[in-house]
Design an enzyme around this catalytic site. Structure first.
Site, PDB file in Angstrom:
ATOM      1  N   ARG A  35       0.698  -1.161  -0.136  1.00 17.62           N
ATOM      2  CA  ARG A  35       0.085   0.075   0.140  1.00 17.62           C
ATOM      3  C   ARG A  35       0.906   1.271  -0.194  1.00 17.62           C
ATOM      4  O   ARG A  35       0.441   2.588  -0.083  1.00 17.62           O
ATOM      5  CB  ARG A  35      -0.824  -0.050   1.121  1.00 17.62           C
ATOM      6  CG  ARG A  35      -0.076   0.108   2.579  1.00 17.62           C
ATOM      7  CD  ARG A  35      -1.000  -0.244   3.684  1.00 17.62           C
ATOM      8  NE  ARG A  35      -0.361  -0.057   4.879  1.00 17.62           N
ATOM      9  CZ  ARG A  35      -0.689  -0.361   6.125  1.00 17.62           C
ATOM     10  NH1 ARG A  35      -1.859  -0.738   6.392  1.00 17.62           N
ATOM     11  NH2 ARG A  35       0.068  -0.248   7.067  1.00 17.62           N
ATOM     12  N   GLY A  40       9.485  -2.079   1.797  1.00 18.22           N
ATOM     13  CA  GLY A  40       8.914  -2.224   3.272  1.00 18.22           C
ATOM     14  C   GLY A  40       9.618  -1.008   4.113  1.00 18.22           C
ATOM     15  O   GLY A  40      10.146   0.111   3.713  1.00 18.22           O
ATOM     16  N   CYS A  42      12.266  -1.453   6.207  1.00 18.77           N
ATOM     17  CA  CYS A  42      13.778  -1.450   5.906  1.00 18.77           C
ATOM     18  C   CYS A  42      14.241  -0.853   5.001  1.00 18.77           C
ATOM     19  O   CYS A  42      15.175  -0.076   5.300  1.00 18.77           O
ATOM     20  CB  CYS A  42      14.022  -3.060   5.707  1.00 18.77           C
ATOM     21  SG  CYS A  42      15.764  -3.396   5.595  1.00 18.77           S
ATOM     22  N   SER A 189      16.035   2.629  24.528  1.00 16.63           N
ATOM     23  CA  SER A 189      17.535   2.409  24.437  1.00 16.63           C
ATOM     24  C   SER A 189      17.804   1.194  23.572  1.00 16.63           C
ATOM     25  O   SER A 189      18.686   0.642  23.655  1.00 16.63           O
ATOM     26  CB  SER A 189      18.366   2.525  25.688  1.00 16.63           C
ATOM     27  OG  SER A 189      18.372   1.259  26.341  1.00 16.63           O
ATOM     28  N   ILE A 194      19.104   4.060  19.952  1.00 16.87           N
ATOM     29  CA  ILE A 194      20.486   4.234  20.368  1.00 16.87           C
ATOM     30  C   ILE A 194      21.131   4.786  18.960  1.00 16.87           C
ATOM     31  O   ILE A 194      21.914   5.550  18.946  1.00 16.87           O
ATOM     32  CB  ILE A 194      21.316   2.932  20.946  1.00 16.87           C
ATOM     33  CG1 ILE A 194      20.970   2.751  22.432  1.00 16.87           C
ATOM     34  CG2 ILE A 194      22.836   2.999  20.551  1.00 16.87           C
ATOM     35  CD1 ILE A 194      21.632   3.908  23.329  1.00 16.87           C
ATOM     36  N   LEU A 326      13.916  -8.083  12.820  1.00 15.73           N
ATOM     37  CA  LEU A 326      15.034  -7.770  11.953  1.00 15.73           C
ATOM     38  C   LEU A 326      14.526  -8.006  10.463  1.00 15.73           C
ATOM     39  O   LEU A 326      13.923  -9.076  10.260  1.00 15.73           O
ATOM     40  CB  LEU A 326      16.296  -8.328  12.701  1.00 15.73           C
ATOM     41  CG  LEU A 326      16.529  -8.061  14.071  1.00 15.73           C
ATOM     42  CD1 LEU A 326      17.529  -9.103  14.483  1.00 15.73           C
ATOM     43  CD2 LEU A 326      17.133  -6.716  14.144  1.00 15.73           C
ATOM     44  N   HIS A 452      46.280 -11.415   8.661  1.00 15.25           N
ATOM     45  CA  HIS A 452      46.787 -10.412   9.309  1.00 15.25           C
ATOM     46  C   HIS A 452      47.029  -9.323   8.436  1.00 15.25           C
ATOM     47  O   HIS A 452      47.692  -9.446   7.282  1.00 15.25           O
ATOM     48  CB  HIS A 452      48.220 -10.661  10.208  1.00 15.25           C
ATOM     49  CG  HIS A 452      48.688  -9.819  10.486  1.00 15.25           C
ATOM     50  ND1 HIS A 452      48.368  -9.224  11.913  1.00 15.25           N
ATOM     51  CD2 HIS A 452      50.101  -9.052  10.143  1.00 15.25           C
ATOM     52  CE1 HIS A 452      49.356  -8.280  12.260  1.00 15.25           C
ATOM     53  NE2 HIS A 452      50.299  -8.055  11.422  1.00 15.25           N
TER      54      HIS A 452
HETATM   55  C1  LIG Z   1      14.854   3.057  12.415  1.00 14.90           C
HETATM   56  C2  LIG Z   1      14.768   1.623  11.882  1.00 14.90           C
HETATM   57  C3  LIG Z   1      15.988   0.937  12.010  1.00 14.90           C
HETATM   58  C4  LIG Z   1      16.030  -0.388  11.487  1.00 14.90           C
HETATM   59  N1  LIG Z   1      17.280  -0.867  11.602  1.00 14.90           N
HETATM   60  C5  LIG Z   1      17.368  -2.244  11.337  1.00 14.90           C
HETATM   61  C6  LIG Z   1      18.551  -2.977  10.729  1.00 14.90           C
HETATM   62  O1  LIG Z   1      19.748  -2.171  10.729  1.00 14.90           O
HETATM   63  N2  LIG Z   1      18.694  -4.110  10.843  1.00 14.90           N
HETATM   64  C7  LIG Z   1      17.564  -5.040  10.747  1.00 14.90           C
HETATM   65  O2  LIG Z   1      17.632  -6.336  10.508  1.00 14.90           O
HETATM   66  N3  LIG Z   1      16.347  -4.429  10.805  1.00 14.90           N
HETATM   67  C8  LIG Z   1      16.133  -3.064  11.159  1.00 14.90           C
HETATM   68  N4  LIG Z   1      15.205  -2.407  11.325  1.00 14.90           N
HETATM   69  C9  LIG Z   1      13.898  -3.312  11.571  1.00 14.90           C
HETATM   70  C10 LIG Z   1      13.166  -3.854   9.936  1.00 14.90           C
HETATM   71  O3  LIG Z   1      12.927  -2.802   9.213  1.00 14.90           O
HETATM   72  C11 LIG Z   1      12.203  -4.653  10.221  1.00 14.90           C
HETATM   73  O4  LIG Z   1      12.540  -5.759  10.831  1.00 14.90           O
HETATM   74  C12 LIG Z   1      11.913  -5.161   8.573  1.00 14.90           C
HETATM   75  O5  LIG Z   1      11.612  -4.063   7.866  1.00 14.90           O
HETATM   76  C13 LIG Z   1      10.604  -6.241   8.890  1.00 14.90           C
HETATM   77  O6  LIG Z   1      10.392  -6.701   7.381  1.00 14.90           O
HETATM   78  P1  LIG Z   1       8.803  -6.995   6.906  1.00 14.90           P
HETATM   79  O7  LIG Z   1       8.967  -7.504   5.795  1.00 14.90           O
HETATM   80  O8  LIG Z   1       8.361  -8.193   8.077  1.00 14.90           O
HETATM   81  O9  LIG Z   1       7.749  -5.903   7.129  1.00 14.90           O
HETATM   82  P2  LIG Z   1       8.003  -4.242   6.807  1.00 14.90           P
HETATM   83  O10 LIG Z   1       9.342  -4.106   6.294  1.00 14.90           O
HETATM   84  O11 LIG Z   1       7.392  -3.477   7.714  1.00 14.90           O
HETATM   85  O12 LIG Z   1       7.145  -4.170   5.440  1.00 14.90           O
HETATM   86  C14 LIG Z   1       5.719  -4.570   5.539  1.00 14.90           C
HETATM   87  C15 LIG Z   1       5.211  -4.073   4.292  1.00 14.90           C
HETATM   88  O13 LIG Z   1       3.728  -4.466   4.182  1.00 14.90           O
HETATM   89  C16 LIG Z   1       2.857  -3.272   3.616  1.00 14.90           C
HETATM   90  N5  LIG Z   1       1.761  -3.386   4.232  1.00 14.90           N
HETATM   91  C17 LIG Z   1       1.253  -3.451   5.635  1.00 14.90           C
HETATM   92  N6  LIG Z   1      -0.148  -3.715   5.511  1.00 14.90           N
HETATM   93  C18 LIG Z   1      -0.711  -3.776   4.414  1.00 14.90           C
HETATM   94  C19 LIG Z   1      -2.020  -4.047   4.158  1.00 14.90           C
HETATM   95  N7  LIG Z   1      -2.903  -4.166   4.632  1.00 14.90           N
HETATM   96  N8  LIG Z   1      -1.915  -4.178   2.590  1.00 14.90           N
HETATM   97  C20 LIG Z   1      -0.733  -3.931   1.669  1.00 14.90           C
HETATM   98  N9  LIG Z   1       0.382  -3.717   2.151  1.00 14.90           N
HETATM   99  C21 LIG Z   1       0.427  -3.453   3.469  1.00 14.90           C
HETATM  100  C22 LIG Z   1       3.766  -1.793   4.369  1.00 14.90           C
HETATM  101  O14 LIG Z   1       3.315  -0.840   3.367  1.00 14.90           O
HETATM  102  C23 LIG Z   1       5.092  -2.442   4.083  1.00 14.90           C
HETATM  103  O15 LIG Z   1       5.677  -2.192   2.925  1.00 14.90           O
HETATM  104  C24 LIG Z   1      14.834  -1.155  11.646  1.00 14.90           C
HETATM  105  C25 LIG Z   1      13.448  -0.524  11.795  1.00 14.90           C
HETATM  106  C26 LIG Z   1      13.644   0.801  12.102  1.00 14.90           C
HETATM  107  C27 LIG Z   1      12.183   1.475  12.280  1.00 14.90           C
END
Ligand SMILES: Cc1cc2nc3c(=O)[nH]c(=O)nc-3n(C[C@H](O)[C@H](O)[C@H](O)COP(=O)(O)OP(=O)(O)OC[C@H]3O[C@@H](n4cnc5c(N)ncnc54)[C@H](O)[C@@H]3O)c2cc1C
Length: 473
Positions: A35, A40, A42, A189, A194, A326, A452
């Site tokens: 949507r 996502g 990430c 934190s 962090i 993650l 090394h």
């Molecule tokens: C600031 C921040 C920093 C981060 N840094 C790291 C990092 O360094 N390393 C790491 O491993 N993780 C990190 N993360 C966590 C990581 O972003 C998430 O764990 C990861 O994005 C999860 O992936 P996912 O595919 O489960 O969901 P998401 O990436 O959240 O994707 C879900 C998707 O579903 C879509 N969606 C939701 N509901 C609907 C619906 N009803 N219809 C259609 N589409 C929908 C959304 O638009 C989204 O695009 C971070 C998160 C944040 C907020």
């Protein structure tokens, strides 16, 4: 007639798009619905844009310390808009890359808000959140034998401290500041809190981190978190642990937080902004899951470890299916799920062997059991430690602060956990992850040759230290 698929994935985050590509590789007719953005949280608001911001901060820091390297950089300044633009550009580029990968693998992209009407049937409604990528299908009814929920998570809001996009930020606003705040409170934190604390402090803000638990980075090994804390405090970050924000009052251009410690003593702190980084909650609303009887536990879709929910034909992966939240967990879980659907031999992911990284300065990285957790589980442990100060490459890099700690089962020599703080440790940790997955013992690690001069030599020395054979310390 509705379009019909073998596999339809709701959510094109790292969990969803990786699963879609693997599904296509396995011969499934596949679609992914989103949507808002491909890639996502990430790629668009999480892992990637934060790393771009932190890179700007890191270079700014080095430029300020150019003299340490025999260089001179006078009047080092920054342009907030340009830093943010670079970060958004990096996200945009990767977001476009996901679109190309999906196209290359013949995965259909459907643009809109999805809900499951019944097993096998998904309705997609128009979304106003963002424009559809070129070639995407639109709102309508879609049929699919297998529906995978990969809808991710969003910021958790504490009652009374709801983000308002102005003074109380979530990671969304913190990612795109119009100007650098002069002062900042960071509530929470964990890795997200962090990383922002580290970024804004490096850029010059007065930063205070408030953590409810006695330790910052609460999931990390206490010794590593303690060393990180000392470094942050040396940089000027104020840290309050065992402390709770009980109230926030907003002024015209400020926030005042009332903070209570574990003895009931309160204090008030005022800053320009407050970042609420108290965790995330799964996106389960309006998907129709409860109506279909899909088991949910405290906002998380319950699965069997292979992505299957209790309702046949409906699966869940990634953040919406629970911690650790993650990207690499989401991706791996998605592959396990789709390969299970295909009937391949799969097994649940071993969550104990998922690495975690925090990209602040200094970096933190870990895998497996902390020393305390290993003892709690009844292991008698051997612990190795090696300081950055004993490593030639670290000294040459001008990065002499840090520690690599290893935890072994004293009985079998099995590596139970590894914990690091210092420069580039987020790139080093994978060596131990591979070792743990191969159930490596201390003997095998000690007989492995490390190049090394590298920081990785400290990984060797830490193991040697656990067994009384350390050379350089
Ligand atoms: C600031 C921040 C920093 C981060 N840094 C790291 C990092 O360094 N390393 C790491 O491993 N993780 C990190 N993360 C966590 C990581 O972003 C998430 O764990 C990861 O994005 C999860 O992936 P996912 O595919 O489960 O969901 P998401 O990436 O959240 O994707 C879900 C998707 O579903 C879509 N969606 C939701 N509901 C609907 C619906 N009803 N219809 C259609 N589409 C929908 C959304 O638009 C989204 O695009 C971070 C998160 C944040 C907020």
């Amino acid at each position: 007639m509705s379009d019909s698929y073998d596999v339809l994935i709701i959510g094109a985050g790292p969990g969803g798009y990786v699963t879609a590509i693997r599904a296509a590789q396995l011969g499934f007719k596949t679609a992914v619905v989103d949507r808002e953005h491909l890639g996502g949280i990430c790629l668009n608001w999480g892992c990637i844009p934060t790393k771009a911001l932190l890179r700007s901060a890191e270079i700014y820091h080095y430029m300020q310390h150019a003299g340490d390297y025999g260089l001179s950089a006078k009047e080092v300044t920054f342009d907030t808009a340009a830093i943010v633009k670079r970060s958004r550009g990096v996200s945009g580029r990767l977001n476009g890359g996901v679109g190309m990968l999906l196209k290359k693998n013949k995965v259909d992209v459907i643009w809109g808000e999805a809900a499951i009407d019944a097993p096998g049937k998904v309705t997609v409604k128009e979304t106003k959140r963002a424009e559809a990528p070129k070639g995407a299908k639109g709102a309508g009814s879609y049929l699919a034998k297998h529906i995978i929920v990969a809808t991710g998570a969003r910021p958790r809001a504490l009652p009374g401290i709801e983000p308002d996009k102005k003074q109380i930020w979530t990671y969304y606003e913190a990612m795109v500041p119009e100007s650098m705040p002069k002062s900042l409170l960071v509530m929470g934190s964990g890795a997200i809190g962090i990383e922002f604390a580290s970024f804004y402090r490096t850029m010059g803000a007065e930063v205070t981190v408030i953590e409810l638990l006695p330790q910052i980075l609460p999931v990390e090994d206490a010794e590593i978190a303690g060393l990180a804390r000392k470094r942050f405090e040396k940089q000027g970050i104020k840290i309050l642990t065992s402390a709770k924000v009980t109230k926030v009052e907003k002024g015209a251009n400020s926030v005042t937080a009332t903070i209570e410690d574990d003895k009931g003593k309160t204090q008030q702190l005022t800053a320009e902004k407050l970042i609420s980084a108290v965790g995330v909650v799964g996106n389960i609303d309006n998907l129709g899951l409860e109506k279909l009887g899909v088991k949910i536990d405290r906002g998380i879709v319950v699965t069997d470890g292979l992505g299957r929910t209790n309702v046949p034909g409906i699966y869940a992966i990634g953040d919406v299916a629970g911690p650790p939240m993650l990207a690499h967990k989401a991706e791996h879980e998605g592959v396990i799920c789709i390969e299970t659907i295909k009937g391949l031999h799969t097994h649940p992911m071993d969550k104990a062997k998922i690495p975690g990284c925090t990209y602040c300065q200094p970096q933190i990285a870990s895998v497996g059991l902390t020393e305390a957790k290993a003892k709690e589980k009844g292991f008698s442990v051997k612990v190795g430690r090696f300081p950055f100060a004993g490593n030639g490459k670290a000294i040459a890099l001008g990065e002499p602060d840090g520690l690599i700690k290893t935890v072994f089962d004293a009985k079998t020599g099995q590596l139970l956990g590894a914990h690091m703080v210092g420069a580039e440790v987020t790139e080093l940790i994978q060596g131990y992850v591979v070792a743990m997955n191969l159930e490596t013992t201390e003997e095998e690690l000690m007989h492995t040759v490390f190049p090394h001069p590298t920081l990785s030599e400290m990984m060797h020395e830490s193991v040697l230290d656990a067994y009384g054979k350390v050379i350089h310390s």
